[in-house]
Design a protein around this motif. Structure first.
Motif: not given
Length: 333
Positions: A59-77
């Motif tokens: 299984v491959k994991i891609t780890m994203y750092d949202g930088r404490y910003d909900a909009l950044v997390q939405n973009d990463q999704a």
């Protein structure tokens, strides 16, 4: 070539939760963390890479750092969906703003598992969390008992709008409300954004403003509670004059418990993350998948796998005390 558990399963036609069939050589899971600075989040990251099937390379994991910003997390999704990840695990920053991640994943037919923090929706595939209301109650109950349900307390809150701040706050209030009416006064409550530095600054201000009046400190996470300890010691005062509690069970907090400076309510980063990966894999592979992490055996009397189909899995809390702290510290080595 040596066949592995997942490659054997994937040799057959597999079904996503949406019903679409596919066969492939590996599985990719995107893990969206709200920010990577705090030790607890780093423990979750470590747990992800230590999952048996991630360690084996199946299984491959891609780890994203949202930088404490909900909009950044939405973009990463959006990025995770565009790059054909098979599932998304999100540790959300915001109770409401990150609902978009669930909506996007559902539209794409991708399982989405919410871990650690909560979202204000029931449309995710599953949640693997700990009950933050209970966690907030346990820490505040400890403080109330130690101060004898009388005196003044301050509350260091998590980031406003996050489920941790909302639900741990509810638990804090529940414990305080169990004391006689008016016996305990909350002098101050303000966010320190899960930050030790911000917690220290707030506590320094409150110590000056309320000299000699604070009996208890409720930190909605350990980092802020540890910041409060630094502020107290920085004034030349002693923590013996205060009852201090936090949540997470980070390493410095465990040492502080061992030194009788605070108590901590440990939430299991390993259990939350590895449990989330197992649930994600169940929804990718199908009913033949059996969980590979040890969390299900660890909490066998409290956590039911239920063939990976439960909507919510609650990872139990552990109250850290002098009886169990050395064992917990040994596990961190």
């Amino acid at each position: 070539m040596k066949k592995t558990i997942i490659s054997t399963l994937l040799g057959a036609t597999l079904a996503l939760s949406s019903g679409a069939a596919f066969a492939k050589d590996d599985i990719k899971i995107a893990v969206l963390m709200y920010g990577m600075k705090a030790e607890f989040v780093q423990l979750m990251e470590q747990a992800a890479y230590n999952h048996p099937l991630v360690k084996s390379g199946e299984v491959k994991i891609t780890m994203y750092d949202g930088r404490y910003d909900a909009l950044v997390q939405n973009d990463q999704a959006e990025t995770a969906i565009r790059t054909n990840h098979d599932a998304i695990i999100i540790n959300p920053m915001d109770f409401d703003a990150n609902i978009d991640v669930v909506d996007m994943a559902n539209d794409a037919g991708i399982p989405v598992i919410v871990t650690n923090a909560r979202l204000n929706t029931d449309q995710m595939t599953a949640e693997v969390v700990s009950d933050d209301v209970q966690g907030g109650y346990l820490e505040a109950k400890f403080v109330m008992e130690q101060i004898g349900c009388k005196g003044n307390v301050v509350i260091l809150e998590g980031p406003k709008g996050g489920s941790g701040e909302i639900q741990r706050g509810q638990g804090n209030e529940k414990a305080i409300a169990e004391c006689p009416e008016g016996a305990v006064k909350v002098l101050e409550r303000k966010t320190a954004n899960w930050s030790r530095a911000e917690g220290m600054t707030l506590m320094e201000n409150w110590l000056m403003k309320h000299q000699g009046k604070i009996s208890g400190v409720i930190g909605q996470n350990d980092e802020m509670a540890l910041g409060a300890i630094e502020a107290i010691e920085g004034t030349g005062d002693t923590v013996d004059n205060y009852v201090i509690a936090g949540i997470d069970g980070v390493t410095d907090a465990l040492h502080a418990v061992n030194s009788d400076k605070m108590t901590s309510i440990l939430q299991d980063a390993n259990g939350q993350m590895q449990g989330s990966i197992d649930v994600a894999l169940r929804h990718i592979i199908g009913e033949q998948y059996q969980p590979a992490s040890a969390v299900w055996q660890q909490y066998a009397d409290q956590l039911n796998w239920n063939n990976g189909l439960s909507k919510r899995y609650d990872i139990p809390w552990t109250v850290v005390n002098k009886q169990n702290v050395n064992e917990l510290l040994e596990m961190r080595k």
